[in-house]
Design a protein around this motif. Structure first.
Motif, PDB file in Angstrom:
ATOM      1  N   LYS A  22       0.952  -1.269  -0.047  1.00 19.92           N
ATOM      2  CA  LYS A  22       0.005   0.018  -0.055  1.00 19.92           C
ATOM      3  C   LYS A  22       0.850   1.249   0.018  1.00 19.92           C
ATOM      4  CE  LYS A  22      -3.934  -1.986   2.616  1.00 19.92           C
ATOM      5  NZ  LYS A  22      -4.474  -1.778   4.120  1.00 19.92           N
ATOM      6  N   LEU A  23       2.007   1.217   0.803  1.00 21.19           N
ATOM      7  CA  LEU A  23       2.962   2.431   0.831  1.00 21.19           C
ATOM      8  C   LEU A  23       3.494   2.651  -0.496  1.00 21.19           C
ATOM      9  CD1 LEU A  23       4.360   4.734   2.281  1.00 21.19           C
ATOM     10  CD2 LEU A  23       6.203   2.772   2.851  1.00 21.19           C
ATOM     11  N   LYS A  24       3.782   1.390  -1.380  1.00 23.31           N
ATOM     12  CA  LYS A  24       4.372   1.811  -2.548  1.00 23.31           C
ATOM     13  C   LYS A  24       3.419   2.492  -3.716  1.00 23.31           C
ATOM     14  CE  LYS A  24       6.470  -1.943  -4.460  1.00 23.31           C
ATOM     15  NZ  LYS A  24       6.947  -3.216  -4.663  1.00 23.31           N
ATOM     16  N   THR A  25       2.108   1.918  -3.442  1.00 22.73           N
ATOM     17  CA  THR A  25       1.110   2.758  -4.379  1.00 22.73           C
ATOM     18  C   THR A  25       0.907   3.948  -3.726  1.00 22.73           C
ATOM     19  OG1 THR A  25      -0.094   0.582  -4.355  1.00 22.73           O
ATOM     20  CG2 THR A  25      -1.254   2.426  -5.016  1.00 22.73           C
ATOM     21  N   ALA A  26       1.201   4.531  -2.537  1.00 18.51           N
ATOM     22  CA  ALA A  26       0.826   5.950  -2.022  1.00 18.51           C
ATOM     23  C   ALA A  26       2.180   6.571  -2.500  1.00 18.51           C
ATOM     24  CB  ALA A  26       0.790   5.899  -0.522  1.00 18.51           C
ATOM     25  N   ILE A  27       3.155   5.981  -2.651  1.00 24.21           N
ATOM     26  CA  ILE A  27       4.454   6.792  -3.223  1.00 24.21           C
ATOM     27  C   ILE A  27       4.351   7.167  -4.839  1.00 24.21           C
ATOM     28  CG2 ILE A  27       6.861   6.551  -3.588  1.00 24.21           C
ATOM     29  CD1 ILE A  27       7.177   4.988  -1.121  1.00 24.21           C
ATOM     30  N   GLU A  28       3.728   6.184  -5.309  1.00 23.25           N
ATOM     31  CA  GLU A  28       3.588   6.263  -6.841  1.00 23.25           C
ATOM     32  C   GLU A  28       2.561   7.380  -7.106  1.00 23.25           C
ATOM     33  OE1 GLU A  28       2.492   2.430  -8.295  1.00 23.25           O
ATOM     34  OE2 GLU A  28       4.210   1.423  -7.946  1.00 23.25           O
ATOM     35  N   ARG A  29       1.648   7.427  -6.312  1.00 23.06           N
ATOM     36  CA  ARG A  29       0.544   8.326  -6.588  1.00 23.06           C
ATOM     37  C   ARG A  29       1.389   9.897  -6.132  1.00 23.06           C
ATOM     38  NH1 ARG A  29      -3.479  10.617  -2.955  1.00 23.06           N
ATOM     39  NH2 ARG A  29      -5.267  11.633  -4.018  1.00 23.06           N
ATOM     40  N   CYS A  30       1.945  10.020  -5.253  1.00 23.79           N
ATOM     41  CA  CYS A  30       2.429  11.136  -4.803  1.00 23.79           C
ATOM     42  C   CYS A  30       3.424  11.580  -5.818  1.00 23.79           C
ATOM     43  CB  CYS A  30       3.500  11.059  -3.559  1.00 23.79           C
ATOM     44  SG  CYS A  30       2.184  11.191  -2.048  1.00 23.79           S
ATOM     45  N   TRP A  31       4.066  10.884  -6.476  1.00 16.38           N
ATOM     46  CA  TRP A  31       4.978  11.264  -7.772  1.00 16.38           C
ATOM     47  C   TRP A  31       4.176  11.989  -8.563  1.00 16.38           C
ATOM     48  CZ3 TRP A  31       9.921  12.193  -7.763  1.00 16.38           C
ATOM     49  CH2 TRP A  31      10.747  11.425  -7.013  1.00 16.38           C
ATOM     50  N   LYS A  32       2.932  11.538  -8.870  1.00 14.92           N
ATOM     51  CA  LYS A  32       2.243  12.201  -9.821  1.00 14.92           C
ATOM     52  C   LYS A  32       1.102  13.424  -9.540  1.00 14.92           C
ATOM     53  CE  LYS A  32       1.350   7.727 -12.162  1.00 14.92           C
ATOM     54  NZ  LYS A  32       0.775   6.403 -11.463  1.00 14.92           N
ATOM     55  N   VAL A  33       0.693  13.146  -8.165  1.00 20.78           N
ATOM     56  CA  VAL A  33      -0.180  14.212  -7.802  1.00 20.78           C
ATOM     57  C   VAL A  33       0.125  15.116  -6.755  1.00 20.78           C
ATOM     58  CG1 VAL A  33      -2.210  12.949  -8.699  1.00 20.78           C
ATOM     59  CG2 VAL A  33      -1.431  12.758  -6.212  1.00 20.78           C
TER      60      VAL A  33
END
Ligand SMILES: [Zn+2]
Length: 425
Positions: free
Chosen positions: A8-19
């Motif tokens: 879940k953390l990896k997904t949250a980091i990926e999202r933060c790079w984008k948004v």
């Protein structure tokens, strides 16, 4: 923390790079390769921690959200501000409707541990305002179908009446207010007469004096909760054994929690550790690797006798990392003095400060606001001076100051100041 929470953390980091402009800028500023996501927990230190100052700086340069509003503004359901007691400003966090729901749901393990059932009356003395703590408790009650009485800290007598007349099952407050409430109950002859409907008392932090007083006056155990505005969802709650013999267990359904050695940065699974949190559920204002600057004593996974296998921390062990003061060559921990002061019935509030005298030596000054009923102030200050000197090896100068304000339910109120640092700046 388990594999699922790391995914879940990896997904949250990926999202933060984008948004999240805030996180992207922060990571770029620390030379993290664009779009890099750690593949395993051991790689996590490849991302720098975020501090309060980082967020405040971003909010100053890009108001109001510092580049960290990651949803459409029309979808903001709540806004939380930090308490501002650090003296350097208030961080702002937005919540989507989903964020607010998770924040409320995260109270589930605590309410279950206390044995609360839908329809139970819950008295919340944490003020409901722009701060996360009060709103979070109220959402917790709404989602778990408790009957909420959000009293704030207005009238102690009214709160005591609620506890008895409404047959309350639950009382939540900060330590100093709970102790004041207990003193009022004693004065009213109510100590030990709160009946079996009361199931538990919720506090932030738990000193031995609080535990004993709550048991004596209200007849129930204390349950400690650990949270913060950055996480919004509760980070840790006490199991059904209460703080006397239980653990404040971590929750990783919505957060990724790191416990690290403050010196080496290595992961710590037992003993003193610094705590770093990331949100994996926050849509509006995500936070990745926020350094809480809190130190805890980690309880390893699988060791609590309650049967809950999750790790956690020892009740009453939370201490501010940056709070130790060196006074006359001695390491003085304000928390140790705080416990002495809060366990003295005649003291209702206090402030402490380290100052430099004209001759260059250090002085520890403690200003005390006595309870109105307190007599024999000289005896009390003499006894306190002696106890604190024995505990810290530093003799404090204790002064009476009736102008010190109440903490207004703010459990992170800054009671200590090191004036020597201010002079050095
Ligand atoms: Zn436990």
């Amino acid at each position: 923390m388990n594999d699922n929470s790391f995914e879940k953390l990896k997904t949250a980091i990926e999202r933060c790079w984008k948004v999240s402009d805030f996180h992207r800028n922060h990571w770029h500023a620390h030379d993290v390769a664009d779009g890099w996501v750690p593949a395993a927990p051991e790689e996590l230190t490849g991302l720098p921690v975020v501090t309060k100052q980082d967020l405040l700086d971003a909010q100053t340069s890009t108001p109001p959200w510092g580049g960290n509003l990651c949803i459409d503004p029309v979808d903001i359901a709540q806004v939380h501000l930090t308490s501002g007691t650090s003296g350097i400003g208030r961080e702002r966090y937005a919540c989507s409707a989903s964020d607010v729901n998770v924040m409320g749901e995260s109270w589930g393990p605590q309410f279950d541990a206390i044995g609360l059932k839908p329809g139970d009356v819950a008295v919340f003395t944490i003020p409901v305002s722009f701060m996360c703590a009060g709103l979070s408790a109220l959402e917790g009650a709404r989602i778990h179908k408790l009957v909420p009485l959000a009293t704030g800290i207005a009238s102690k007598r009214m709160i005591l009446d609620f506890l008895t007349d409404q047959q309350a099952a639950y009382l939540y407050g900060i330590e100093s207010f709970l102790l004041q409430l207990a003193a009022e109950a004693r004065d009213a002859g109510l100590a030990g007469r709160f009946g079996s409907h009361l199931k538990g008392i919720q506090s932030v932090g738990s000193s031995p004096y609080l535990i004993d007083t709550m048991r004596e006056v209200f007849g129930v155990s204390v349950f400690e909760v650990y949270g913060c505005t950055q996480a919004a969802a509760k980070i840790a709650t006490t199991c059904h054994l209460g703080v006397e013999s239980g653990t404040v267990h971590f929750h990783d359904e919505h957060l990724y929690i790191e416990t690290r050695d403050p010196e080496t940065g290595m992961t710590v699974s037992e003993g003193r550790a610094n705590i770093i949190i990331s949100t994996t559920y926050r849509e509006a204002s995500p936070v990745i690797r926020y350094d809480m600057k809190d130190s805890i004593e980690v309880v390893p996974a699988g060791t609590c006798s309650c049967g809950d296998l999750r790790p956690g921390y020892k009740p009453g062990s939370v201490a501010r990392m940056d709070s130790m003061m060196k006074i006359r060559g001695m390491n003085v921990w304000p928390q140790a003095i705080e416990q002495i002061l809060l366990s003295t019935p005649g003291v209702s509030e206090f402030r402490g400060e380290a100052v430099r005298k004209e001759d260059g030596s250090d002085d520890l000054i403690i200003r005390i606001r006595p309870n109105e009923a307190t007599e024999a102030l000289d005896d009390m200050t003499a006894a306190l001076t002696d106890t604190i000197r024995k505990q810290t090896m530093v003799r404090p100068r204790i002064e009476i100051d009736r102008s010190i304000p109440d903490s207004d339910g703010d459990y992170k109120v800054r009671r200590w100041q090191d004036r020597r640092k201010e002079e050095a700046v």
